[in-house]
Structures are given as structure tokens and as C-alpha cells.
Scaffold this active site. Sequence first.
Site, PDB file in Angstrom:
ATOM      1  N   LYS A   1      65.112  30.612  18.993  1.00 17.33           N
ATOM      2  CA  LYS A   1      65.602  29.488  18.211  1.00 17.33           C
ATOM      3  C   LYS A   1      65.934  29.911  16.789  1.00 17.33           C
ATOM      4  O   LYS A   1      66.678  29.241  16.079  1.00 17.33           O
ATOM      5  CB  LYS A   1      64.514  28.396  18.145  1.00 17.33           C
ATOM      6  CG  LYS A   1      64.136  27.811  19.460  1.00 17.33           C
ATOM      7  CD  LYS A   1      62.946  26.850  19.257  1.00 17.33           C
ATOM      8  CE  LYS A   1      62.374  26.447  20.583  1.00 17.33           C
ATOM      9  NZ  LYS A   1      61.139  25.652  20.395  1.00 17.33           N
ATOM     10  N   GLY A   2      65.312  31.012  16.340  1.00 17.61           N
ATOM     11  CA  GLY A   2      65.349  31.396  14.926  1.00 17.61           C
ATOM     12  C   GLY A   2      66.712  31.447  14.272  1.00 17.61           C
ATOM     13  O   GLY A   2      66.847  31.125  13.093  1.00 17.61           O
TER      14      GLY A   2
ATOM     15  N   GLU B   1      71.675  37.249  14.399  1.00 19.65           N
ATOM     16  CA  GLU B   1      70.204  37.327  14.451  1.00 19.65           C
ATOM     17  C   GLU B   1      69.614  36.866  13.130  1.00 19.65           C
ATOM     18  O   GLU B   1      70.196  37.073  12.067  1.00 19.65           O
ATOM     19  CB  GLU B   1      69.778  38.789  14.690  1.00 19.65           C
ATOM     20  CG  GLU B   1      69.462  39.111  16.142  1.00 19.65           C
ATOM     21  CD  GLU B   1      68.100  38.584  16.601  1.00 19.65           C
ATOM     22  OE1 GLU B   1      67.574  37.615  16.012  1.00 19.65           O
ATOM     23  OE2 GLU B   1      67.558  39.146  17.562  1.00 19.65           O
ATOM     24  N   ASP B   2      68.432  36.267  13.217  1.00 21.35           N
ATOM     25  CA  ASP B   2      67.725  35.879  12.004  1.00 21.35           C
ATOM     26  C   ASP B   2      67.069  37.091  11.339  1.00 21.35           C
ATOM     27  O   ASP B   2      67.203  37.307  10.150  1.00 21.35           O
ATOM     28  CB  ASP B   2      66.681  34.794  12.318  1.00 21.35           C
ATOM     29  CG  ASP B   2      65.836  35.115  13.552  1.00 21.35           C
ATOM     30  OD1 ASP B   2      66.010  36.203  14.152  1.00 21.35           O
ATOM     31  OD2 ASP B   2      65.011  34.274  13.939  1.00 21.35           O
TER      32      ASP B   2
ATOM     33  N   ASP C   1      63.092  43.303  13.229  1.00 22.53           N
ATOM     34  CA  ASP C   1      61.798  43.860  12.839  1.00 22.53           C
ATOM     35  C   ASP C   1      61.692  45.249  13.468  1.00 22.53           C
ATOM     36  O   ASP C   1      62.170  46.232  12.911  1.00 22.53           O
ATOM     37  CB  ASP C   1      60.726  42.884  13.317  1.00 22.53           C
ATOM     38  CG  ASP C   1      59.321  43.242  12.889  1.00 22.53           C
ATOM     39  OD1 ASP C   1      59.136  44.303  12.295  1.00 22.53           O
ATOM     40  OD2 ASP C   1      58.401  42.456  13.157  1.00 22.53           O
TER      41      ASP C   1
ATOM     42  N   LYS D   1      63.835  44.109   8.255  1.00 22.15           N
ATOM     43  CA  LYS D   1      62.574  44.558   7.651  1.00 22.15           C
ATOM     44  C   LYS D   1      62.620  46.051   7.425  1.00 22.15           C
ATOM     45  O   LYS D   1      62.993  46.812   8.329  1.00 22.15           O
ATOM     46  CB  LYS D   1      61.396  44.194   8.549  1.00 22.15           C
ATOM     47  CG  LYS D   1      61.002  42.759   8.355  1.00 22.15           C
ATOM     48  CD  LYS D   1      59.600  42.536   8.837  1.00 22.15           C
ATOM     49  CE  LYS D   1      59.377  41.053   9.024  1.00 22.15           C
ATOM     50  NZ  LYS D   1      58.126  40.795   9.726  1.00 22.15           N
TER      51      LYS D   1
ATOM     52  N   VAL E   1      57.457  36.595   7.468  1.00 18.23           N
ATOM     53  CA  VAL E   1      58.115  35.555   6.677  1.00 18.23           C
ATOM     54  C   VAL E   1      58.464  34.322   7.516  1.00 18.23           C
ATOM     55  O   VAL E   1      58.557  34.400   8.743  1.00 18.23           O
ATOM     56  CB  VAL E   1      59.402  36.099   6.001  1.00 18.23           C
ATOM     57  CG1 VAL E   1      59.068  37.141   4.946  1.00 18.23           C
ATOM     58  CG2 VAL E   1      60.387  36.664   7.024  1.00 18.23           C
TER      59      VAL E   1
ATOM     60  N   ASP F   1      59.862  30.633  12.106  1.00 13.79           N
ATOM     61  CA  ASP F   1      58.722  29.735  12.233  1.00 13.79           C
ATOM     62  C   ASP F   1      57.380  30.443  12.329  1.00 13.79           C
ATOM     63  O   ASP F   1      57.305  31.663  12.502  1.00 13.79           O
ATOM     64  CB  ASP F   1      58.876  28.904  13.510  1.00 13.79           C
ATOM     65  CG  ASP F   1      58.576  29.741  14.766  1.00 13.79           C
ATOM     66  OD1 ASP F   1      59.071  30.878  14.845  1.00 13.79           O
ATOM     67  OD2 ASP F   1      57.822  29.258  15.635  1.00 13.79           O
TER      68      ASP F   1
ATOM     69  N   ARG G   1      60.681  26.014  10.036  1.00  8.12           N
ATOM     70  CA  ARG G   1      62.073  26.426  10.286  1.00  8.12           C
ATOM     71  C   ARG G   1      63.055  25.753   9.332  1.00  8.12           C
ATOM     72  O   ARG G   1      64.131  26.273   9.067  1.00  8.12           O
ATOM     73  CB  ARG G   1      62.488  26.072  11.718  1.00  8.12           C
ATOM     74  CG  ARG G   1      61.768  26.859  12.804  1.00  8.12           C
ATOM     75  CD  ARG G   1      62.477  26.663  14.127  1.00  8.12           C
ATOM     76  NE  ARG G   1      61.694  27.031  15.290  1.00  8.12           N
ATOM     77  CZ  ARG G   1      61.608  28.265  15.800  1.00  8.12           C
ATOM     78  NH1 ARG G   1      62.244  29.264  15.217  1.00  8.12           N
ATOM     79  NH2 ARG G   1      60.884  28.505  16.873  1.00  8.12           N
TER      80      ARG G   1
HETATM   81  P1  5GP Z   1      61.817  42.819  16.979  1.00  7.60           P
HETATM   82  O1  5GP Z   1      62.095  42.958  18.445  1.00  7.60           O
HETATM   83  O2  5GP Z   1      62.962  43.267  16.085  1.00  7.60           O
HETATM   84  O3  5GP Z   1      60.515  43.457  16.596  1.00  7.60           O
HETATM   85  O4  5GP Z   1      61.511  41.294  16.723  1.00  7.60           O
HETATM   86  C1  5GP Z   1      62.481  40.372  16.523  1.00  7.60           C
HETATM   87  C2  5GP Z   1      61.955  38.982  16.657  1.00  7.60           C
HETATM   88  O5  5GP Z   1      60.585  38.841  16.238  1.00  7.60           O
HETATM   89  C3  5GP Z   1      62.755  38.079  15.751  1.00  7.60           C
HETATM   90  O6  5GP Z   1      63.926  37.611  16.389  1.00  7.60           O
HETATM   91  C4  5GP Z   1      61.758  36.989  15.419  1.00  7.60           C
HETATM   92  O7  5GP Z   1      61.779  36.015  16.425  1.00  7.60           O
HETATM   93  C5  5GP Z   1      60.415  37.681  15.432  1.00  7.60           C
HETATM   94  N1  5GP Z   1      60.016  38.084  14.072  1.00  7.60           N
HETATM   95  C6  5GP Z   1      59.999  39.345  13.575  1.00  7.60           C
HETATM   96  N2  5GP Z   1      59.577  39.345  12.291  1.00  7.60           N
HETATM   97  C7  5GP Z   1      59.325  38.052  11.966  1.00  7.60           C
HETATM   98  C8  5GP Z   1      58.866  37.402  10.762  1.00  7.60           C
HETATM   99  O8  5GP Z   1      58.601  37.996   9.715  1.00  7.60           O
HETATM  100  N3  5GP Z   1      58.733  36.043  10.814  1.00  7.60           N
HETATM  101  C9  5GP Z   1      59.015  35.322  11.939  1.00  7.60           C
HETATM  102  N4  5GP Z   1      58.833  34.002  11.857  1.00  7.60           N
HETATM  103  N5  5GP Z   1      59.432  35.901  13.095  1.00  7.60           N
HETATM  104  C10 5GP Z   1      59.604  37.243  13.097  1.00  7.60           C
END
Ligand code: 5GP
Length: 178
Positions: free
Chosen positions: A42-43, A98-99, A102, A130, A152, A158, A164
Amino acid sequence: MDSNIGRIVVGEAELQAMVKTLGRRITDDYQGRPPLLVGVLKGAFVFMSDLARAIELPVEFDFMAVSSYGSATRTSGVVRILKDLDLDLTGRHVLIVEDIVDSGLTLAYLRKNLAARGPASLEVCTLLLKEGLQKTEPDLRYIGFTIPPAFVVGYGLDVGERYRNLPYIAEYAGSGRG
Ligand code: 5GP
């Protein structure tokens, strides 16, 4: 003021200015080949909504919902599709919105999955990246802000479905992550 909301990482004015900048860049880059924006629920819905209105091209939208296996705070890279796209990607200029990136594992999976569907092009626009946590080298065409590796919330992001709707990005200062 909610005591779980910590330091503001990206303020509202700064966010809106960046959305306009990204919208202009995308408008320039996609002349004559309007993109299909693919939002990851949803982000990404808040960012995608503002970004789409900053793009002066006849864009189309589609959404996907995914969930990562693994612990609540660490993605494992194993991703399950909860809601797939409605549209066929064949020959389309696909721009994943993408929001936040990470570890980059979710995105790596999505990229591979969508690339297999025959798009004419496939790029990624992320609002936040990040610093230094990526396990694979993410190939990101558009990046809004590079932020320190704290958890964050806000502007689509969220904790247990809350925050959100904050119009800025802030560090989460509470204990759990929902
Ligand atoms: P990745 O696969 O890149 O580690 O994770 C991506 C997903 O993890 C993002 O789309 C998001 O949903 C969640 N996520 C990663 N970091 C954060 C953060 O700092 N805050 C929030 N609320 N969600 C995060």
C-alpha cells in the site's frame, strides 16, 4: 503531537518540490512513449498519486500488492504476490513506483517478475533509498531522497497501518513496528 513521531527526515515542502522535479524529469524522458505506472501497495499510493499529477503525459496506472516472507522488520527476499496487475505489460513502458528501497530484495524480485512479461522498457522510481543497506545493487532510474537507515513513517509509510497520511517523512520513535 504523537510522541511516537520522531525527527522529521523530509519535510512537506521538500517532498512536494521533489515530486515536481521527478515529474518533470519523467515527462522529459518519456516523450512519445507514455509510461504505465506500477505502484506497489500500500505504501506507494500517496507518492504515486502526487507523482502522477506532476507528469504531463497520458500515464496509465496499475497496482500490485506483495508481501515479504520473513520477520516483520527484515525482508527475506521471498515475495508473495497478493494482488497481481490487471494490465498486460507486453510492449509497455513500465515505471515501477516505490515508496522506499531498504534491502532492495522486494524490488529485485518485482523487477525480475515484471521483466519476464515482455515490457518495452522497465525502470524504477523510488521516493526514498536507505543508505548502504542494499543486498543487491538496485538499478534505480529515479531516486527522490537518500536517507539514513532508520525506520520511517509518513507519506504512505506505516506502522501497523498508522501514519500513512502524514504529509512528511519522520523517524518512528515508538517501540514496536506494529
Ligand atoms: P526491502 O525489500 O527493500 O528491504 O523492503 C522494502 C519494503 O519494506 C518497503 O516497500 C516497505 O514496505 C518496507 N520498509 C522498508 N523500510 C521501511 C521504513 O523505514 N518504514 C516503513 N514504514 N516501511 C519500510
